[in-house]
Design an enzyme around this catalytic site. Structure first.
Site, PDB file in Angstrom:
ATOM      1  N   ARG A 181       4.225  -4.897 -21.924  1.00 46.67           N
ATOM      2  CA  ARG A 181       3.063  -4.663 -21.057  1.00 46.67           C
ATOM      3  C   ARG A 181       1.881  -4.197 -21.905  1.00 46.67           C
ATOM      4  NH1 ARG A 181       3.320  -3.803 -15.635  1.00 46.67           N
ATOM      5  NH2 ARG A 181       1.067  -4.049 -15.873  1.00 46.67           N
ATOM      6  N   ARG A 224      -5.628  -1.729  -9.119  1.00 49.94           N
ATOM      7  CA  ARG A 224      -4.340  -1.907  -8.434  1.00 49.94           C
ATOM      8  C   ARG A 224      -4.595  -1.590  -6.972  1.00 49.94           C
ATOM      9  NH1 ARG A 224       1.709   0.012  -9.939  1.00 49.94           N
ATOM     10  NH2 ARG A 224       1.458  -1.863 -11.155  1.00 49.94           N
ATOM     11  N   HIS A 266       0.974 -10.126  -9.457  1.00 50.18           N
ATOM     12  CA  HIS A 266       1.012  -9.126 -10.534  1.00 50.18           C
ATOM     13  C   HIS A 266       0.871  -9.892 -11.857  1.00 50.18           C
ATOM     14  CE1 HIS A 266       1.547  -5.476 -12.545  1.00 50.18           C
ATOM     15  NE2 HIS A 266       2.759  -5.108 -12.152  1.00 50.18           N
ATOM     16  N   GLN A 279       1.885  -8.408 -15.358  1.00 50.31           N
ATOM     17  CA  GLN A 279       3.341  -8.315 -15.507  1.00 50.31           C
ATOM     18  C   GLN A 279       3.905  -9.675 -15.941  1.00 50.31           C
ATOM     19  OE1 GLN A 279       5.508  -5.502 -14.875  1.00 50.31           O
ATOM     20  NE2 GLN A 279       6.877  -6.873 -15.973  1.00 50.31           N
ATOM     21  N   ASP A 339      13.546  -7.755  -8.595  1.00 48.81           N
ATOM     22  CA  ASP A 339      12.583  -6.679  -8.362  1.00 48.81           C
ATOM     23  C   ASP A 339      13.063  -5.913  -7.125  1.00 48.81           C
ATOM     24  OD1 ASP A 339      10.327  -5.052  -8.374  1.00 48.81           O
ATOM     25  OD2 ASP A 339       8.959  -6.577  -7.611  1.00 48.81           O
TER      26      ASP A 339
HETATM   27  N1  NVA Z   1       7.007  -5.495  -6.182  1.00 47.64           N
HETATM   28  C1  NVA Z   1       6.775  -4.148  -6.644  1.00 47.64           C
HETATM   29  C2  NVA Z   1       6.343  -4.164  -8.076  1.00 47.64           C
HETATM   30  C3  NVA Z   1       6.090  -2.816  -8.684  1.00 47.64           C
HETATM   31  C4  NVA Z   1       5.639  -2.915 -10.109  1.00 47.64           C
HETATM   32  C5  NVA Z   1       5.716  -3.487  -5.757  1.00 47.64           C
HETATM   33  O1  NVA Z   1       4.736  -4.148  -5.400  1.00 47.64           O
HETATM   34  O2  NVA Z   1       5.881  -2.315  -5.414  1.00 47.64           O
HETATM   35  N1   CP Z   2       5.902  -2.890 -13.573  1.00 44.67           N
HETATM   36  C1   CP Z   2       4.874  -2.132 -13.190  1.00 44.67           C
HETATM   37  O1   CP Z   2       3.776  -2.597 -12.872  1.00 44.67           O
HETATM   38  O2   CP Z   2       5.130  -0.799 -13.230  1.00 44.67           O
HETATM   39  P1   CP Z   2       4.196   0.367 -12.660  1.00 44.67           P
HETATM   40  O3   CP Z   2       4.213   0.267 -11.166  1.00 44.67           O
HETATM   41  O4   CP Z   2       4.852   1.623 -13.164  1.00 44.67           O
HETATM   42  O5   CP Z   2       2.818   0.190 -13.207  1.00 44.67           O
END
Ligand code: NVA
Ligand code: CP
Length: 301
Positions: A288, A98, A125, A128, A220
């Site tokens: 997930r 990540r 992502h 997801q 989101d």
């Molecule tokens: N768009 C959000 C998703 C978190 C799972 C981010 O990148 O913070």
């Molecule tokens: N949706 C998602 O990726 O959640 P986290 O940021 O908690 O991993």
């Protein structure tokens, strides 16, 4: 195939991976197919779902995982990402990352000698989106002639949903303010794929057009990880794109509400919607785990 950084990397295999995810959920897969395998998990950003579902997923598949935060790695002190990729490849069977910068993850994948899976970047992502597709199939029965409305910021989650919708032949309408459109290259790619699958891909500034007769209403956060400096501007610009009961009335009567989580009630979505009976957010979060197991099995077996 050695990477999952974008839905484009599994363009022709999405259905196969979703089928695996469904089988894992139903307990129809062999026990511990990844016995003796290990996964390095590099986190440059916070996570609840991604970390726990990868970690538990690896355990349930019979393998092991190592949580490596940026501060635990020499990478955090400037060791080149290429060296990190090559070294980790000598120890583990796969790398999940990540990261802040999608380009860096591509660099890591080029240098790695084991599969690399993205657990979110600024651009996409993909894991997801797989869990989301699994959830949509469970609740709506399929993808053809279904319409997904994404409200708000055309961010990483939105980008991966555009690509997976195009692959699956599902219509997707994104409603966002000017300047918050999804990535241009991704829109082009989704439109290109949609020519073969028949899905309708529309980017609009009009939330009513997007929500009208939608089967899925998705949103989101307005401030993604890394966007914190723009917080005040984003909240102002995106305020008209909130998912609330008025907006839900435009969607189909049986429409479901989805959110990748974490959510901020009162901003991108009101409490009555996210905690109401159309919301499937916890099924989505559960998936997930199943989708991740499918991905891990697919890439590491
Ligand atoms: N768009 C959000 C998703 C978190 C799972 C981010 O990148 O913070
Ligand atoms: N949706 C998602 O990726 O959640 P986290 O940021 O908690 O991993």
């Amino acid at each position: 195939m050695n990477k999952l950084l974008s839905i484009c990397d599994i363009q022709d295999n999405v259905l196969e991976i979703l089928e695996l995810a469904n089988k894992f959920k139903k307990g129809e897969m062999p026990l511990k197919p990844l016995e003796g395998k290990s996964l390095a998990m590099i986190f440059q950003k916070s996570s609840t779902r991604t970390r726990v579902s990868f970690e538990v997923g690896m355990y349930e598949l019979g393998g092991t995982s190592l949580f490596l935060s940026q501060s635990d790695l020499q990478m955090g002190r400037g060791e080149p990402i290429n060296d990190t990729a090559k070294v980790l490849s000598r120890y583990v069977n796969g790398i999940m990352i990540r990261a802040n910068n999608h380009g860096e993850v591509e660099e890591l994948a080029r240098a790695a000698e084991v599969p690399v899976i993205s657990g979110l970047t600024n651009l996409e992502h993909p894991c997801q989106a797989l869990a989301d597709a699994q959830t949509i199939k469970e609740h709506l029965g399929g993808f053809k002639n279904k319409k997904l409305c994404f409200m708000g910021d055309g961010n990483n989650v939105c980008n991966s949903l555009l690509l997976i919708s195009a692959c699956l032949g599902m219509d997707m309408f994104v409603a966002c303010p000017e300047g918050y459109e999804p990535n241009e290259e991704i829109i082009k790619k989704a439109l290109d794929v949609s020519k073969n699958t028949g899905s309708e891909i529309v980017i609009t500034h009009d939330s009513k057009i997007a929500a009208n007769n939608a089967d899925v209403v998705y949103t989101d956060v307005w401030v993604s990880m890394g966007d914190e400096v723009e917080e005040a501007k984003r909240k102002k610009d995106l305020s008209k794109y909130q998912v609330n009961s008025e907006l839900m009335k435009l969607a189909n009567e049986n429409a479901i509400f989805m959110h990748c989580l974490p959510a901020i009630r009162g901003e991108e979505v009101t409490s009555d919607v996210i905690d109401g009976n159309q919301s499937v957010i916890f099924d989505e979060a559960e998936n997930r785990l199943h989708a991740q197991k499918a991905v891990l099995y697919y890439f590491l077996k």
